[in-house]
Scaffold this active site. Structure first.
Site, PDB file in Angstrom:
ATOM      1  CG  HIS A   8      -1.883   1.084   1.314  1.00  0.00           C
ATOM      2  ND1 HIS A   8      -1.949   1.945   2.379  1.00  0.00           N
ATOM      3  CD2 HIS A   8      -2.860   1.461   0.448  1.00  0.00           C
ATOM      4  CE1 HIS A   8      -2.931   2.805   2.183  1.00  0.00           C
ATOM      5  NE2 HIS A   8      -3.487   2.539   1.018  1.00  0.00           N
ATOM      6  CG  HIS A  50      -3.277   9.225  -0.542  1.00  0.00           C
ATOM      7  ND1 HIS A  50      -4.074  10.027   0.244  1.00  0.00           N
ATOM      8  CD2 HIS A  50      -3.986   8.093  -0.764  1.00  0.00           C
ATOM      9  CE1 HIS A  50      -5.216   9.411   0.490  1.00  0.00           C
ATOM     10  NE2 HIS A  50      -5.193   8.233  -0.111  1.00  0.00           N
TER      11      HIS A  50
END
Length: 289
Positions: A8, A50
């Site tokens: 991740h 992100h």
């Protein structure tokens, strides 16, 4: 069933998320895949990051979309997880990567690995973000039917988003089996509260997340995505629906799975892909259960 472990934002428990060090650590950890997030910079470069802003992840503030790639690379993105970076993982000013640079790193390693690219919306550039991603992938021999990319076809690419319209747009050229609809639960009243307090940017992000449930379910049921991507909590709360999709032959890539108990539950459910901040450790822990 063999379980695939996706890192991740890279191995983001060891090094700051979406950095060169986190990605290279994921490869060295033997992760089956790497998950990254992408935005467009001011000069139209697809960058791995992100949030829509650099506030949380860097030593500066402001929108990713308001800075050029060169300006973004001048920032320090290493303090989310403070750690000494090995020399082979690059210097501090080399940690933010474009998507092309990430693909180049993976390709140079020559390993067989998955790359899950999360397309972040809302974007001030609209579908130019998807166009930019596809252009970069094409430079690395991406086959939109099979997902194979890289010098030797060793990279398996899938594309993800919480925004159903992003997947509909991609489906014009990309095999739907390579598309992953992400889902999470967001309280609609929270979106309204953010708007009422003037936090328009955050509200726009959470509005996409809010719509990912109803519209995402509709898209999945209509055959618009071959991979389902709900979070762990949503999966537990909607197990009957996840079981139904798995029974229909859809693949599941669940996030963010860091606890062995969650991994055991999900694999027992028939989930074949787990996205984790700590993929190597989770794999070992799961093998012991």
């Amino acid at each position: 069933m063999d379980t695939l472990f996706y890192a991740h934002r890279g191995s983001s428990h060891k090094f700051s998320e979406n950095t060169r060090a986190a990605y290279l650590q994921a490869i060295d950890d033997g992760a089956d895949g790497i998950e990254c997030d992408v935005h467009l910079s001011k000069d139209g470069i697809v960058v791995c990051h992100h949030d829509p802003t650099v506030d949380r992840t860097s030593d500066s503030t402001g929108l990713v979309a308001a800075r050029t790639l060169e300006e973004l690379k001048s920032l320090d993105f290493t303090n989310v997880v403070p750690a000494a970076i090995p020399e082979e993982y690059g210097q501090e000013n080399e940690q933010l990567l474009s998507l092309a640079e990430l693909l180049g790193l993976i390709d140079a390693r020559g390993v067989k690995i998955g790359l899950a690219v999360e397309i972040k919306h809302p974007s001030p550039f609209g579908h130019l973000l998807e166009d930019g991603v596809l252009k970069v992938l094409q430079e690395f021999n991406f086959d939109p039917k099979t997902g194979q990319a890289g010098t030797h076809g060793q990279i398996f690419v899938t594309l993800m988003s919480f925004e159903p319209e992003s997947l509909r747009y991609l489906a014009r050229t990309v095999n739907k089996d390579l598309l992953c609809q992400l889902i999470t639960e967001v309280d609609g009243e929270w979106v309204e509260e953010l708007l009422s307090t003037g936090q328009v940017g955050r509200a726009a992000v959470y509005e996409v997340l809010y719509r990912s449930v109803a519209e995402g379910i509709e898209l999945i049921n209509a055959g618009g995505a071959g991979i389902i991507g709900p979070g762990v909590a949503w999966t537990r709360a909607n197990e009957h629906l996840v079981r139904q999709w798995l029974d229909q032959g859809l693949k599941a890539r669940i996030w963010t799975v860091d606890r062995p108990a969650d991994a055991v539950y999900l694999t027992g459910l028939g989930v074949g892909q787990l996205t984790s901040n700590r993929p190597a450790e989770l794999r070992k822990e799961l093998e012991l259960n």
